[in-house]
Design a protein around this motif. Structure first.
Motif, short mmCIF file in Angstrom:
data_model
loop_
_atom_site.label_atom_id
_atom_site.label_comp_id
_atom_site.label_asym_id
_atom_site.label_seq_id
_atom_site.Cartn_x
_atom_site.Cartn_y
_atom_site.Cartn_z
N ASP A 1 0.84 -1.19 0.00
CA ASP A 1 0.00 0.00 0.00
C ASP A 1 0.88 1.25 0.00
O ASP A 1 1.88 1.32 0.74
CB ASP A 1 -0.91 0.03 1.24
CG ASP A 1 -1.95 -1.07 1.23
OD1 ASP A 1 -2.09 -1.75 0.20
OD2 ASP A 1 -2.63 -1.25 2.27
N GLY A 2 0.51 2.22 -0.81
CA GLY A 2 1.25 3.47 -0.85
C GLY A 2 2.46 3.47 -1.76
O GLY A 2 3.20 4.45 -1.81
N ALA A 3 2.68 2.39 -2.50
CA ALA A 3 3.85 2.29 -3.37
C ALA A 3 3.72 3.26 -4.55
O ALA A 3 2.62 3.62 -4.97
CB ALA A 3 4.01 0.87 -3.89
N ARG A 4 4.89 3.68 -5.07
CA ARG A 4 4.92 4.46 -6.31
C ARG A 4 5.25 3.49 -7.44
O ARG A 4 6.26 2.79 -7.40
CB ARG A 4 5.95 5.58 -6.25
CG ARG A 4 5.97 6.44 -7.52
CD ARG A 4 7.12 7.43 -7.51
NE ARG A 4 6.82 8.58 -6.66
CZ ARG A 4 7.68 9.59 -6.48
NH1 ARG A 4 8.88 9.57 -7.05
NH2 ARG A 4 7.35 10.61 -5.70
N GLY B 1 -4.84 -6.17 -4.70
CA GLY B 1 -5.54 -5.25 -3.82
C GLY B 1 -4.74 -4.13 -3.20
O GLY B 1 -5.29 -3.37 -2.38
N ALA B 2 -3.46 -3.97 -3.52
CA ALA B 2 -2.69 -2.85 -2.96
C ALA B 2 -3.38 -1.54 -3.28
O ALA B 2 -3.86 -1.33 -4.39
CB ALA B 2 -1.27 -2.86 -3.50
N LYS B 3 -3.40 -0.62 -2.29
CA LYS B 3 -4.16 0.62 -2.46
C LYS B 3 -3.28 1.83 -2.15
O LYS B 3 -2.12 1.70 -1.78
CB LYS B 3 -5.40 0.62 -1.57
CG LYS B 3 -5.13 0.44 -0.09
CD LYS B 3 -6.43 0.35 0.68
CE LYS B 3 -6.21 0.25 2.19
NZ LYS B 3 -5.48 -0.98 2.57
N ASP B 4 -3.89 3.02 -2.32
CA ASP B 4 -3.19 4.29 -2.09
C ASP B 4 -1.92 4.40 -2.94
O ASP B 4 -0.90 4.95 -2.51
CB ASP B 4 -2.84 4.46 -0.60
CG ASP B 4 -4.07 4.60 0.27
OD1 ASP B 4 -5.09 5.12 -0.22
OD2 ASP B 4 -4.02 4.18 1.44
N LEU B 5 -2.00 3.91 -4.15
CA LEU B 5 -0.85 3.89 -5.03
C LEU B 5 -0.65 5.24 -5.72
O LEU B 5 -1.61 5.97 -5.98
CB LEU B 5 -1.03 2.82 -6.11
CG LEU B 5 -1.23 1.38 -5.63
CD1 LEU B 5 -1.61 0.49 -6.80
CD2 LEU B 5 0.04 0.86 -4.96
N THR B 6 0.60 5.58 -6.00
CA THR B 6 0.91 6.67 -6.91
C THR B 6 1.35 6.03 -8.22
O THR B 6 2.35 5.30 -8.26
CB THR B 6 2.04 7.56 -6.37
OG1 THR B 6 1.59 8.22 -5.18
CG2 THR B 6 2.45 8.61 -7.40
N LEU C 1 11.99 10.89 -10.89
CA LEU C 1 10.86 10.15 -10.32
C LEU C 1 11.25 8.69 -10.06
O LEU C 1 10.79 7.78 -10.76
CB LEU C 1 9.67 10.20 -11.28
CG LEU C 1 8.68 11.34 -11.12
CD1 LEU C 1 7.65 11.29 -12.25
CD2 LEU C 1 7.98 11.29 -9.77
N PRO C 2 12.06 8.42 -9.06
CA PRO C 2 12.33 7.02 -8.72
C PRO C 2 11.06 6.35 -8.19
O PRO C 2 10.27 6.97 -7.47
CB PRO C 2 13.40 7.13 -7.63
CG PRO C 2 13.22 8.50 -7.04
CD PRO C 2 12.74 9.37 -8.17
N CYS C 3 10.86 5.11 -8.58
CA CYS C 3 9.63 4.39 -8.21
C CYS C 3 9.97 3.09 -7.47
O CYS C 3 11.04 2.50 -7.68
CB CYS C 3 8.81 4.07 -9.46
SG CYS C 3 8.21 5.56 -10.32
N ASP C 4 9.06 2.67 -6.62
CA ASP C 4 9.26 1.42 -5.89
C ASP C 4 9.18 0.22 -6.82
O ASP C 4 9.94 -0.74 -6.68
CB ASP C 4 8.20 1.29 -4.78
CG ASP C 4 8.24 2.44 -3.80
OD1 ASP C 4 9.28 2.61 -3.15
OD2 ASP C 4 7.23 3.17 -3.70
N PHE C 5 8.25 0.28 -7.76
CA PHE C 5 8.03 -0.82 -8.70
C PHE C 5 7.79 -0.23 -10.09
O PHE C 5 7.43 0.94 -10.22
CB PHE C 5 6.82 -1.67 -8.30
CG PHE C 5 6.97 -2.38 -6.98
CD1 PHE C 5 7.50 -3.67 -6.93
CD2 PHE C 5 6.59 -1.77 -5.80
CE1 PHE C 5 7.66 -4.32 -5.71
CE2 PHE C 5 6.74 -2.42 -4.58
CZ PHE C 5 7.27 -3.70 -4.54
#
Length: 256
Positions: free
Chosen positions: A17-20, A43-48, A169-173
């Motif tokens: 949750d919250g991942a970019r 179902g991960a949520k609050d994504l950017t 813009l580095p991203c988690d995934f």
């Protein structure tokens, strides 16, 4: 070195949750459709979500909008998705509009370890001056807007011009789709499906690629590799039916 995973569900299982999330594709071309579907089911949520556009209704990132899993959308074009427009104007979704070339470079710079860069794009406009609405409330009032950005006059080829400082813009995934890939993660994209896929892949700390054809290491000529495997963490192989599932965004027919 074998980066192939059993399924898209396994590939996206650790997205939190919250991942970019950076997503390749342009319109409906080169979109990692089945990774997106797996993330919807996960179902991960609050994504950017960072992508050129927000998909269309019922396809691509439009699926994650339908399930309200995206909190903020960073994109350059959002005109083909009615649900996107509804959520943005009703205050349900934060939107950070970014010039297309700047967005591509923000992703590329992240992969190159460059924290920020100067560009002439947006100088003298709200992009630099601030005030672009990020979020509305349910009554249509702006509750969050872009801040002014640092600018600097630089002498380029004997002509002083104003430039805007843009952060990477580095991203988690990251999700990408390729026509061909090997077990080491080296990828080849087909024609215009190349679009935003390479910079999206470069920006991800964990990059997941869905590939239409899997080959063994060494079968792709090094000169044909569009994205080296060093940028790719996991590879998901699509089925024949999944490969054939390619929509046409807009079709115009000629009368006989």
């Amino acid at each position: 070195m074998d980066k192939v995973v059993a399924s898209a569900a396994d590939a996206v299982a650790d997205i939190f949750d919250g991942a970019r999330l950076a997503v390749g594709g342009f319109g409906v071309v080169g979109v990692p459709e089945f990774l997106i579907r797996a993330l919807r089911d996960q179902g991960a949520k609050d994504l950017t979500a960072v992508s050129n556009n927000a998909g269309v209704d019922g396809r691509g990132l439009g699926l994650l909008l339908q399930t309200h899993q995206i909190k903020r959308m960073i994109a350059s074009y959002v005109g083909e998705n009615k649900e996107f427009a509804r959520q943005y104007l009703s205050g349900e979704l934060e939107v950070e509009l970014t010039p297309q070339g700047t967005l591509a470079e923000k992703l590329h710079a992240a992969g190159a370890g460059i924290p920020a860069f100067y560009t002439i794009t947006g100088a003298g406009t709200q992009v630099a001056q601030g005030g672009i609405p990020f979020k509305y409330d349910s009554q249509g009032s702006v509750v969050e807007a872009s801040e002014p950005k640092e600018t600097k006059v630089l002498d380029t080829f004997g002509q002083p011009r104003e430039y805007v400082l843009e952060e990477s813009l580095p991203c988690d995934f990251a999700f990408v789709r390729a026509a061909k890939g090997d077990r080491h993660g080296n990828l080849v994209f087909h024609s215009s499906a190349r679009n935003f896929n390479p910079p999206a892949a470069q920006a991800g700390a964990v990059t997941i690629a869905e590939v239409e054809q899997l080959v063994e290491p060494g079968e792709i000529d090094p000169d044909e590799v569009h994205l080296p495997g060093v940028y790719v963490t996991r590879v998901v192989v699509l089925t024949a039916d999944q490969v054939a599932d390619k929509p046409i965004e807009k079709m115009t027919l000629r009368e006989d």
